[in-house]
Scaffold this active site. Sequence first.
Site, PDB file in Angstrom:
ATOM      1  N   ARG A  35       0.862  -1.190   0.000  1.00  0.00           N
ATOM      2  CA  ARG A  35       0.000   0.000   0.000  1.00  0.00           C
ATOM      3  C   ARG A  35       0.888   1.226   0.000  1.00  0.00           C
ATOM      4  O   ARG A  35       1.698   1.405   0.906  1.00  0.00           O
ATOM      5  CB  ARG A  35      -0.922   0.019   1.221  1.00  0.00           C
ATOM      6  CG  ARG A  35      -2.166   0.907   1.016  1.00  0.00           C
ATOM      7  CD  ARG A  35      -2.951   1.116   2.303  1.00  0.00           C
ATOM      8  NE  ARG A  35      -2.179   1.896   3.240  1.00  0.00           N
ATOM      9  CZ  ARG A  35      -2.050   1.621   4.547  1.00  0.00           C
ATOM     10  NH1 ARG A  35      -2.655   0.582   5.080  1.00  0.00           N
ATOM     11  NH2 ARG A  35      -1.309   2.378   5.312  1.00  0.00           N
ATOM     12  N   GLU A  54       4.729   7.187   2.271  1.00  0.00           N
ATOM     13  CA  GLU A  54       5.569   5.987   2.419  1.00  0.00           C
ATOM     14  C   GLU A  54       4.936   4.849   1.625  1.00  0.00           C
ATOM     15  O   GLU A  54       3.801   4.942   1.180  1.00  0.00           O
ATOM     16  CB  GLU A  54       5.671   5.569   3.894  1.00  0.00           C
ATOM     17  CG  GLU A  54       4.329   5.152   4.478  1.00  0.00           C
ATOM     18  CD  GLU A  54       4.428   4.156   5.626  1.00  0.00           C
ATOM     19  OE1 GLU A  54       5.510   3.607   5.889  1.00  0.00           O
ATOM     20  OE2 GLU A  54       3.377   3.914   6.251  1.00  0.00           O
ATOM     21  N   ASN A  56       4.113   0.679   2.149  1.00  0.00           N
ATOM     22  CA  ASN A  56       4.066  -0.415   3.126  1.00  0.00           C
ATOM     23  C   ASN A  56       4.194  -1.729   2.381  1.00  0.00           C
ATOM     24  O   ASN A  56       3.355  -2.044   1.526  1.00  0.00           O
ATOM     25  CB  ASN A  56       2.733  -0.385   3.866  1.00  0.00           C
ATOM     26  CG  ASN A  56       2.521   0.928   4.589  1.00  0.00           C
ATOM     27  OD1 ASN A  56       3.060   1.148   5.654  1.00  0.00           O
ATOM     28  ND2 ASN A  56       1.749   1.827   3.984  1.00  0.00           N
ATOM     29  N   SER A  61      -2.473  -2.812   5.876  1.00  0.00           N
ATOM     30  CA  SER A  61      -3.798  -3.205   6.389  1.00  0.00           C
ATOM     31  C   SER A  61      -4.921  -2.315   5.860  1.00  0.00           C
ATOM     32  O   SER A  61      -4.701  -1.385   5.102  1.00  0.00           O
ATOM     33  CB  SER A  61      -3.780  -3.209   7.907  1.00  0.00           C
ATOM     34  OG  SER A  61      -3.483  -1.928   8.374  1.00  0.00           O
ATOM     35  N   LYS A 215      11.948   3.316   5.343  1.00  0.00           N
ATOM     36  CA  LYS A 215      12.054   4.740   4.993  1.00  0.00           C
ATOM     37  C   LYS A 215      13.415   5.033   4.361  1.00  0.00           C
ATOM     38  O   LYS A 215      13.549   5.917   3.519  1.00  0.00           O
ATOM     39  CB  LYS A 215      11.852   5.605   6.237  1.00  0.00           C
ATOM     40  CG  LYS A 215      10.393   5.937   6.559  1.00  0.00           C
ATOM     41  CD  LYS A 215       9.680   4.866   7.282  1.00  0.00           C
ATOM     42  CE  LYS A 215       8.225   5.192   7.536  1.00  0.00           C
ATOM     43  NZ  LYS A 215       7.459   4.011   7.945  1.00  0.00           N
ATOM     44  N   LYS A 274      12.264  10.667  10.691  1.00  0.00           N
ATOM     45  CA  LYS A 274      11.692   9.310  10.693  1.00  0.00           C
ATOM     46  C   LYS A 274      12.725   8.231  10.998  1.00  0.00           C
ATOM     47  O   LYS A 274      13.732   8.118  10.291  1.00  0.00           O
ATOM     48  CB  LYS A 274      11.073   8.997   9.322  1.00  0.00           C
ATOM     49  CG  LYS A 274       9.892   9.888   8.963  1.00  0.00           C
ATOM     50  CD  LYS A 274       9.171   9.327   7.741  1.00  0.00           C
ATOM     51  CE  LYS A 274       7.892  10.092   7.489  1.00  0.00           C
ATOM     52  NZ  LYS A 274       7.078   9.460   6.430  1.00  0.00           N
ATOM     53  N   GLU A 278       7.628   0.959  11.597  1.00  0.00           N
ATOM     54  CA  GLU A 278       6.309   0.898  10.980  1.00  0.00           C
ATOM     55  C   GLU A 278       5.268   0.913  12.085  1.00  0.00           C
ATOM     56  O   GLU A 278       5.570   0.649  13.237  1.00  0.00           O
ATOM     57  CB  GLU A 278       6.148  -0.414  10.188  1.00  0.00           C
ATOM     58  CG  GLU A 278       7.176  -0.646   9.103  1.00  0.00           C
ATOM     59  CD  GLU A 278       7.107   0.383   8.004  1.00  0.00           C
ATOM     60  OE1 GLU A 278       6.007   0.893   7.722  1.00  0.00           O
ATOM     61  OE2 GLU A 278       8.151   0.698   7.423  1.00  0.00           O
ATOM     62  N   GLY A 279       4.043   1.211  11.693  1.00  0.00           N
ATOM     63  CA  GLY A 279       2.938   1.048  12.640  1.00  0.00           C
ATOM     64  C   GLY A 279       2.461   2.334  13.283  1.00  0.00           C
ATOM     65  O   GLY A 279       1.564   2.311  14.123  1.00  0.00           O
ATOM     66  N   ARG A 360      -7.935   7.655   4.726  1.00  0.00           N
ATOM     67  CA  ARG A 360      -7.970   7.864   6.184  1.00  0.00           C
ATOM     68  C   ARG A 360      -7.984   9.362   6.449  1.00  0.00           C
ATOM     69  O   ARG A 360      -7.232  10.108   5.823  1.00  0.00           O
ATOM     70  CB  ARG A 360      -6.738   7.240   6.848  1.00  0.00           C
ATOM     71  CG  ARG A 360      -6.745   5.726   6.805  1.00  0.00           C
ATOM     72  CD  ARG A 360      -5.431   5.157   7.289  1.00  0.00           C
ATOM     73  NE  ARG A 360      -4.355   5.505   6.395  1.00  0.00           N
ATOM     74  CZ  ARG A 360      -3.062   5.276   6.657  1.00  0.00           C
ATOM     75  NH1 ARG A 360      -2.713   4.712   7.796  1.00  0.00           N
ATOM     76  NH2 ARG A 360      -2.129   5.614   5.792  1.00  0.00           N
TER      77      ARG A 360
END
Length: 384
Positions: A35, A54, A56, A61, A215, A274, A278-279, A360
């Site tokens: 994604r 970024e 993923n 998800s 990253k 950064k 992740e997350g 989002r």
Amino acid sequence: MVLVCPVVRPSEAVSGEVPSTFIFPTQTVFLGLNRSDYMFQLSADGSPVLRQIEINTISASFGGLASRTPAVHRHVLSVLSKTKEAAKILSNNPSKGLALGIAKAWELYGSANALVLLIAQEKERNVFDQRAIENELLARNIHVIRRRFEDVSEKGSLDQDRRLFMDGQEIAVVYFRDGYMPSQYSLQNWEARLLLERSRAVKCPDIATQLAGTKKVQQELSRMGVLELLLPGQPEAVARLRATFAGLYSLDMGEEGDQAIMEALAAPNRFVLKPQREGGGNNLYGEEMVQALERLRDNEERASYILMEKIEPEPFGNCLLRPGSPARVVQCISELGIFGVYVRQGDTLVMNKHVGHLLRTKAIEHADGGVAAGVAVLDNPYPA
Ligand code: ADP
Ligand code: MG
């Protein structure tokens, strides 16, 4: 920074120096469920331009839940008799596209009784997102079992051809929905990951693909000449990709890194610091970023971070609905994720396509954080 991969491909293995158990064996089918996330930067002439936040490459998800949100917003609009507006909500079904990628990899693995192994967390909060994909697979008669790393270390095994077995059942595809944070790797979990990595099962992702999503790699890809090397003879594709890149800066020791730090300290609101995480919730902004940069300035540890230009989308009014909170309009910004699926067999690209999106939306006061962190909510693009 050097990214160390614990698995060595045969071509890179120097005879006698690499233990044979570490040599990448027989995985010939590769599956990516990615994604790529973007925000719309407000450009100087007032028009919005897409900028990548970024990509993923592990546990990307919300493909499952994003397949359901169009129906939610259509329903709400229909209740309000806004039928025309309801019809404008875009259809979206990434769970089907993601499942088709897994199904293709499963098919190419070529063992009719083999299963898909979903590596799940102990306390999984996002199970319904995952079930949407599992159900799409079941509808194609492909069975999914859910296991933790601990289960793999206790009950997983390889046969002499490096076929992977869990509880005695052969596994064609391993789909990681765990294993993207250091805290998720106890010693036992590392062992389990290594076992999976050494198997001939299709890993989504294999360790190299996971590292490609860091990253640091994103920053290195943005260097002049790198895309040209990866996409030779395709200047238009290079230009279109590069147009989505924000400013990305290495913090390796040396002049280039020193310069980036100076610029960030001079204008902290224009940058994000950064780490390789992740997350959500790991990036540093504003005063926190300044403090970290001052601490790291003369320290080699700084190379484990990158600096990124901060994207500033134009805020708009919207209601973020949460249980127990009254509905009220607040200033928001959105992040658009595009799901991409590829399947490769040897050197042949079998599938490479866009399979849906995720929007989002969050209130502007939150610099970082996504849906799982409780900051953003699932949304739908609404074509004006
Ligand atoms: P993670 O891998 O933790 O999701 P991200 O790079 O996606 O890391 O950053 C987390 C969140 O921080 C993003 O969802 C976005 O809201 C915000 N963010 C990240 N980079 C930028 C940026 N360059 N400009 C503005 N906001 C950003
Ligand atoms: Mg992110």
